[in-house]
Design an enzyme around this catalytic site. Structure first.
Site, PDB file in Angstrom:
ATOM      1  N   ASN A 196      49.214  21.772  45.587  1.00 30.39           N
ATOM      2  CA  ASN A 196      48.722  23.112  45.246  1.00 30.39           C
ATOM      3  C   ASN A 196      49.973  23.916  44.869  1.00 30.39           C
ATOM      4  O   ASN A 196      50.699  24.378  45.747  1.00 30.39           O
ATOM      5  CB  ASN A 196      47.995  23.758  46.431  1.00 30.39           C
ATOM      6  CG  ASN A 196      47.418  25.124  46.059  1.00 30.39           C
ATOM      7  OD1 ASN A 196      47.770  25.694  45.020  1.00 30.39           O
ATOM      8  ND2 ASN A 196      46.552  25.644  46.896  1.00 30.39           N
ATOM      9  N   ARG A 218      46.717  35.399  55.254  1.00 31.20           N
ATOM     10  CA  ARG A 218      46.800  35.924  53.887  1.00 31.20           C
ATOM     11  C   ARG A 218      45.404  36.093  53.255  1.00 31.20           C
ATOM     12  O   ARG A 218      44.640  35.118  53.220  1.00 31.20           O
ATOM     13  CB  ARG A 218      47.607  34.887  53.094  1.00 31.20           C
ATOM     14  CG  ARG A 218      47.642  35.103  51.626  1.00 31.20           C
ATOM     15  CD  ARG A 218      48.210  33.887  50.909  1.00 31.20           C
ATOM     16  NE  ARG A 218      48.323  34.195  49.505  1.00 31.20           N
ATOM     17  CZ  ARG A 218      48.399  33.290  48.549  1.00 31.20           C
ATOM     18  NH1 ARG A 218      48.393  31.998  48.850  1.00 31.20           N
ATOM     19  NH2 ARG A 218      48.498  33.657  47.309  1.00 31.20           N
ATOM     20  N   ALA A 235      50.983  30.098  42.905  1.00 30.05           N
ATOM     21  CA  ALA A 235      51.209  30.966  41.734  1.00 30.05           C
ATOM     22  C   ALA A 235      51.964  30.248  40.610  1.00 30.05           C
ATOM     23  O   ALA A 235      51.806  30.595  39.427  1.00 30.05           O
ATOM     24  CB  ALA A 235      51.962  32.218  42.159  1.00 30.05           C
ATOM     25  N   PRO A 253      54.197  28.436  46.918  1.00 29.22           N
ATOM     26  CA  PRO A 253      54.525  29.707  47.557  1.00 29.22           C
ATOM     27  C   PRO A 253      53.325  30.407  48.207  1.00 29.22           C
ATOM     28  O   PRO A 253      52.217  30.393  47.665  1.00 29.22           O
ATOM     29  CB  PRO A 253      55.082  30.564  46.413  1.00 29.22           C
ATOM     30  CG  PRO A 253      54.655  29.888  45.162  1.00 29.22           C
ATOM     31  CD  PRO A 253      54.529  28.429  45.492  1.00 29.22           C
ATOM     32  N   ASN A 254      53.609  30.981  49.349  1.00 26.65           N
ATOM     33  CA  ASN A 254      52.661  31.806  50.127  1.00 26.65           C
ATOM     34  C   ASN A 254      51.568  30.999  50.832  1.00 26.65           C
ATOM     35  O   ASN A 254      50.781  31.573  51.592  1.00 26.65           O
ATOM     36  CB  ASN A 254      52.019  32.904  49.249  1.00 26.65           C
ATOM     37  CG  ASN A 254      53.067  33.829  48.659  1.00 26.65           C
ATOM     38  OD1 ASN A 254      53.896  34.355  49.395  1.00 26.65           O
ATOM     39  ND2 ASN A 254      53.080  33.992  47.349  1.00 26.65           N
ATOM     40  N   ARG A 265      38.365  34.681  39.168  1.00 32.41           N
ATOM     41  CA  ARG A 265      39.429  35.622  39.529  1.00 32.41           C
ATOM     42  C   ARG A 265      40.077  36.206  38.264  1.00 32.41           C
ATOM     43  O   ARG A 265      39.529  36.121  37.181  1.00 32.41           O
ATOM     44  CB  ARG A 265      40.440  34.911  40.438  1.00 32.41           C
ATOM     45  CG  ARG A 265      39.794  34.387  41.731  1.00 32.41           C
ATOM     46  CD  ARG A 265      40.796  33.843  42.704  1.00 32.41           C
ATOM     47  NE  ARG A 265      41.711  34.881  43.168  1.00 32.41           N
ATOM     48  CZ  ARG A 265      42.838  34.626  43.821  1.00 32.41           C
ATOM     49  NH1 ARG A 265      43.156  33.369  44.089  1.00 32.41           N
ATOM     50  NH2 ARG A 265      43.625  35.608  44.196  1.00 32.41           N
ATOM     51  N   TYR A 291      41.028  33.248  50.797  1.00 39.39           N
ATOM     52  CA  TYR A 291      41.527  31.929  51.210  1.00 39.39           C
ATOM     53  C   TYR A 291      40.989  31.434  52.559  1.00 39.39           C
ATOM     54  O   TYR A 291      41.287  30.312  52.973  1.00 39.39           O
ATOM     55  CB  TYR A 291      43.069  31.953  51.244  1.00 39.39           C
ATOM     56  CG  TYR A 291      43.664  32.271  49.885  1.00 39.39           C
ATOM     57  CD1 TYR A 291      43.527  31.389  48.814  1.00 39.39           C
ATOM     58  CD2 TYR A 291      44.351  33.468  49.652  1.00 39.39           C
ATOM     59  CE1 TYR A 291      44.053  31.680  47.564  1.00 39.39           C
ATOM     60  CE2 TYR A 291      44.886  33.766  48.397  1.00 39.39           C
ATOM     61  CZ  TYR A 291      44.725  32.871  47.362  1.00 39.39           C
ATOM     62  OH  TYR A 291      45.246  33.157  46.116  1.00 39.39           O
ATOM     63  N   HIS A 332      43.135  23.808  44.317  1.00 40.23           N
ATOM     64  CA  HIS A 332      43.160  25.259  44.490  1.00 40.23           C
ATOM     65  C   HIS A 332      42.045  25.658  45.437  1.00 40.23           C
ATOM     66  O   HIS A 332      40.887  25.245  45.248  1.00 40.23           O
ATOM     67  CB  HIS A 332      43.010  25.984  43.149  1.00 40.23           C
ATOM     68  CG  HIS A 332      44.171  25.712  42.259  1.00 40.23           C
ATOM     69  ND1 HIS A 332      45.401  26.271  42.497  1.00 40.23           N
ATOM     70  CD2 HIS A 332      44.319  24.892  41.200  1.00 40.23           C
ATOM     71  CE1 HIS A 332      46.256  25.816  41.592  1.00 40.23           C
ATOM     72  NE2 HIS A 332      45.626  24.965  40.796  1.00 40.23           N
ATOM     73  N   GLU A 371      45.564  18.001  41.780  1.00 35.57           N
ATOM     74  CA  GLU A 371      45.850  19.428  41.944  1.00 35.57           C
ATOM     75  C   GLU A 371      44.710  20.069  42.742  1.00 35.57           C
ATOM     76  O   GLU A 371      43.543  19.781  42.470  1.00 35.57           O
ATOM     77  CB  GLU A 371      45.945  20.047  40.540  1.00 35.57           C
ATOM     78  CG  GLU A 371      46.186  21.534  40.486  1.00 35.57           C
ATOM     79  CD  GLU A 371      46.045  22.080  39.043  1.00 35.57           C
ATOM     80  OE1 GLU A 371      45.575  21.345  38.146  1.00 35.57           O
ATOM     81  OE2 GLU A 371      46.399  23.250  38.837  1.00 35.57           O
TER      82      GLU A 371
HETATM   83  C1  DQA Z   1      45.851  29.284  44.636  1.00 33.73           C
HETATM   84  C2  DQA Z   1      45.467  30.160  43.440  1.00 33.73           C
HETATM   85  C3  DQA Z   1      46.700  30.782  42.794  1.00 33.73           C
HETATM   86  O1  DQA Z   1      46.337  31.590  41.679  1.00 33.73           O
HETATM   87  C4  DQA Z   1      47.408  31.674  43.808  1.00 33.73           C
HETATM   88  O2  DQA Z   1      48.596  32.207  43.244  1.00 33.73           O
HETATM   89  C5  DQA Z   1      47.675  30.976  45.097  1.00 33.73           C
HETATM   90  C6  DQA Z   1      46.678  30.056  45.648  1.00 33.73           C
HETATM   91  C7  DQA Z   1      44.619  28.711  45.355  1.00 33.73           C
HETATM   92  O3  DQA Z   1      44.794  27.782  46.136  1.00 33.73           O
HETATM   93  O4  DQA Z   1      43.497  29.203  45.186  1.00 33.73           O
HETATM   94  O5  DQA Z   1      48.674  31.246  45.754  1.00 33.73           O
HETATM   95  O6  DQA Z   1      46.604  28.171  44.160  1.00 33.73           O
END
Ligand code: DQA
Length: 157
Positions: free
Chosen positions: A73, A17, A76, A9-10, A106, A22, A99, A97
């Site tokens: 990835n 964003r 959240a 998501p997102n 964070r 990011y 991130h 995985e």
């Molecule tokens: C994320 C880190 C997560 O905590 C966050 O909710 C994201 C992006 C990252 O790529 O740093 O949406 O996965």
């Protein structure tokens, strides 16, 4: 050989964003770079993004018998989703995985991944470059798996 890239998501909003966390690269730009690495190494690559947990679970299940490795990835859902963790464990494919941000710098709620224990590796905090590193890592995993198969074959002869 095929790699499936799954984005949670997102991540479709990368580039606009929270740029201070990011960066400014769009998801399509990250994917274009991954596509180049795949082409250079004669690999097929597929991309999937969803904001919905169930759709991510469905996609992971579809990977079974269809792909050789997953780069994910879960965004959240990393911190909440037993369903995504179970799906990765169920298909039992080499999974990396990624991130973008350094979760350990964070909020505390981001410092626990339910996903990492079922992955071969986790790349954290390299920005969008983490996806490139994941491609290199996946190629390495593939060659290790091939080498193991060869060793097993010659042990049987
Ligand atoms: C994320 C880190 C997560 O905590 C966050 O909710 C994201 C992006 C990252 O790529 O740093 O949406 O996965």
């Amino acid at each position: 050989m095929k790699i499936t890239v799954i984005q949670g998501p997102n991540l479709n909003m990368l580039g606009t964003r929270e740029q201070h966390i990011y960066g400014t690269m769009k998801l399509e730009e990250i994917h274009a770079q991954m596509k180049d690495v795949a082409a250079q190494n004669d690999m097929e690559i597929e991309f999937f993004q969803s904001n919905l947990e169930g759709e991510l679970v469905d996609k992971i299940q579809e990977c079974f018998g269809d792909t050789n490795g997953i780069i994910i990835n879960p965004a959240a859902y990393t911190h909440t989703s037993i369903a995504i963790r179970d799906a990765i464990a169920a298909v039992s494919l080499p999974t990396i995985e990624v991130h973008i941000s350094n979760l350990y710098r964070r909020e505390e709620f981001r410092q626990k991944s339910l996903i990492s224990p079922v992955c071969a590796s986790t790349l954290i905090g390299f920005g969008p470059f983490g996806y490139h590193l994941a491609m290199i890592g996946m190629l390495q995993l593939f060659s290790e798996i091939e080498a193991m198969k060869e060793a097993e074959k010659s042990a049987q002869q």
